[in-house]
Design an enzyme around this catalytic site. Structure first.
Site, PDB file in Angstrom:
ATOM      1  N   ARG B  41       2.184   7.736 -13.874  1.00 18.99           N
ATOM      2  CA  ARG B  41       3.553   8.245 -13.746  1.00 18.99           C
ATOM      3  C   ARG B  41       4.214   8.684 -15.049  1.00 18.99           C
ATOM      4  NH1 ARG B  41       7.128   4.297 -10.602  1.00 18.99           N
ATOM      5  NH2 ARG B  41       5.515   2.737 -11.029  1.00 18.99           N
ATOM      6  N   ARG B  50       1.114  14.179  -7.389  1.00 14.94           N
ATOM      7  CA  ARG B  50       1.223  13.067  -6.458  1.00 14.94           C
ATOM      8  C   ARG B  50       2.320  13.269  -5.415  1.00 14.94           C
ATOM      9  NH1 ARG B  50       0.770   7.899  -6.846  1.00 14.94           N
ATOM     10  NH2 ARG B  50       1.831   8.120  -4.866  1.00 14.94           N
ATOM     11  N   TYR B 173      -4.074 -11.056  -4.311  1.00 14.39           N
ATOM     12  CA  TYR B 173      -3.409 -10.070  -3.446  1.00 14.39           C
ATOM     13  C   TYR B 173      -3.632 -10.403  -1.975  1.00 14.39           C
ATOM     14  CZ  TYR B 173      -2.008  -6.502  -6.877  1.00 14.39           C
ATOM     15  OH  TYR B 173      -1.385  -5.823  -7.880  1.00 14.39           O
TER      16      TYR B 173
END
Lengths: 373, 373
Positions: B41, B50, B173
């Site tokens: 980013r 994106r 996760y």
């Protein structure tokens, strides 16, 4: 409720408590134990009390704060109360606009990012935290009175530990405007405008040092400075951009005037931060009596890095609270053995009590610490 | 686009690249530099690409993943590409239901908490990541072809580093169901049901090891295992509950068959985790060639703790990206001097590139590293 007559009595008696003895580096025959965030969401009686008031309101309602502070003392039989407060309370008290947002944490209406923002904040007289600190003083007075009753019941003195945030962590909240993952806005400001950063953390040292001193003056027997996020700093950055203000906060807290009739030699101060393994040599120079460790660093390594006559506090892995009893018992026994290498060891977790903790496990830990010795 | 004929050529040539030489512990005359999350980013060209696809979709569209991987190579002149992927991609590839939630990160439809949940996951054949890994292979092939073009333009070989998550972080996760602050559900499971934990991380080692091997087999010249959250573990817990599975993942990645015509002696592997200062002695036994350091630990301390013939990668404080040029320059020069104590030093940040970074600063850092030597 006017209780100031209690101070000297309370202060005197708690000098012989396990906690204060250990904080002063004398090893009591039974090691003291308490838990960071012991007053909080893990207790059903806390959740019941908090139903009707916000976190920050609860901190500023003396009776409520006192009751919340006492809950874990009564339930778990821990060796100390820790003043129920929030790290941003002194900033709220001096007039900054901050709210606790559910699921996020303290959020400031205006983040403090530029030299102008900082000047707006540092223009506030740090003594405001004292002049408007009535609810803090009153809460501490109520707590020490309740602790005196509890002491009588138990037959042993019970101290209150004062609570304050360290300047770096407070500055990180202010600059970010709230909690953040890596505090990059704050850590960037250190490099971008070191003079503004120094002004901000210098002012925060004055405010948070006074906030802690206020509690000690009102009857707390010890104090702890929480630098929750110090571990996000590289050691050389901690040394130049965080440590000086923390040291100043400690100095200010130490200016407490002992109650006239008391025979206190020294009110001990502790420090805690998360992930401070690489910072311990510096933290040992802060001027505190006790260094808190999180679960990531072993007591043995910590003592080697500090090489200073400080007591250590910690550092049971909070994840062990979800382990079967034999597993946490074994880890606790190992911790107690490791603690013998320190001048004194105060048992605690390596971090705050998680909200989802079964409180009975905490009670069982306290019992085992007291019996194991 | 069929490019498999390129492998041997690419693999051969990149052996002489700065990065691979340094990864193999030979100090090139100019130290290599790349940045974790360099594809991302911080780049306007990334944000433009994106706009029309989700993160996980982008990872599985070979042309898009290849283009994103190449962007920072072209713009900054870094010495390596890092495969654009997400830590959960191998789990998505084998069929688990996971999405990236904006502002939060990867979220699994069903958290994996009990032995039954775990059995449901570990029943999946780890080879599925290979049989369904077509888009990964294709992306790597496209990247190595594009790197060959870029190499020709620059007149020096340019390697691709493969990307995979370590079993502990993947397990965290899965057990949490998404990102979490302290991974307590996962860390509690380690104690609560060690057999289930071992089954889960053992399976994850097979899957993520194959995911990395797939990239190496397809033409990546090196690989990096990211254990983002290893730093949340106490050293003894890391040693027993995370390290064995990471070691197994490394072993599997090492089973790569070198292309027939290549003269590769060894495909080097690197490791990185955040806050791993206390774990370095253990990480040094993982079997990797390169250990990445975050900005919290000095290279000097790290080398002492590891006491092993590994190259080091890192560890410029990402906060310095927001500092005035002379400030980051001085820190970078100091880092380069410290790096000389290692068998080889690969310059990188102590963490991923923050999204708000001015990309010109990254380009300037690359230039200075290349010129300073």
């Amino acid at each position: 409720m006017h209780l100031s007559a209690h101070h000297p009595l309370v202060a005197d008696r708690t000098q012989d408590s396990r906690l204060v003895q250990a904080y002063l580096g004398r090893r009591p025959s039974v090691p003291p134990v308490w838990f960071m965030r012991q007053a909080g969401r893990s207790l059903p009686e806390y959740r019941a009390l908090r139903e009707t008031s916000s976190m920050l309101d609860a901190c500023l309602q003396p009776e409520l704060a006192a009751e919340i502070t006492m809950q874990p003392v009564r339930r778990h039989g821990v060796d100390a109360a820790i003043f129920f407060s929030d790290i941003v309370i002194p900033l709220l008290v001096v007039g900054l606009d901050v709210k606790i947002v559910a699921g996020r944490g303290p959020v400031f209406a205006s983040p403090v990012r530029t030299a102008v923002d900082i000047a707006r904040v540092t223009d506030i007289d740090p003594d405001t935290v004292i002049s408007r600190g009535g609810p803090i003083v009153e809460a501490v007075e109520q707590i020490t009175a309740l602790l005196a009753q509890e002491s009588e019941r138990r037959g042993e003195p019970l101290p209150l530990i004062g609570f304050a945030g360290a300047p770096f962590t407070l500055a990180a909240y202010l600059v970010e405007g709230g909690p953040s993952k890596d505090h990059l806005a704050a850590r960037g400001l250190i490099f971008r405008d070191p003079a503004a950063w120094e002004a901000l953390t210098g002012w925060l040292a004055e405010v948070t040092g006074r906030f802690l001193r206020l509690q000690l003056q009102a009857g707390a027997s010890a104090g702890q400075l929480f630098d929750s996020w110090a571990g996000s700093l590289a050691p050389e950055v901690y040394r130049t951009a965080a440590l000086p203000a923390s040291r100043r906060a400690v100095e200010i807290a130490r200016e407490v005037t002992p109650p006239r009739e008391a025979t206190i030699e020294r009110i001990p101060l502790a420090h805690f931060g998360v992930g401070t393994g690489e910072l311990l040599a510096d933290i040992a120079t802060l001027g505190v009596d006790v260094v808190g460790l999180d679960h990531r660093v072993s007591i043995v390594d910590a003592l080697m890095r500090m090489n200073a006559p400080v007591a250590v506090q910690g550092n049971l892995d909070p994840a062990l609270l979800f382990a079967p009893e034999p597993v946490w018992q074994e880890a606790l026994d190992r911790l107690l053995r490791q603690g013998r290498a320190a001048s004194a060891h105060i048992v605690n977790l390596g971090h705050g009590v998680p909200p989802e903790t079964d409180p009975d496990v905490l009670t069982a830990i306290v019992r085992r610490v007291h019996e194991a010795s």
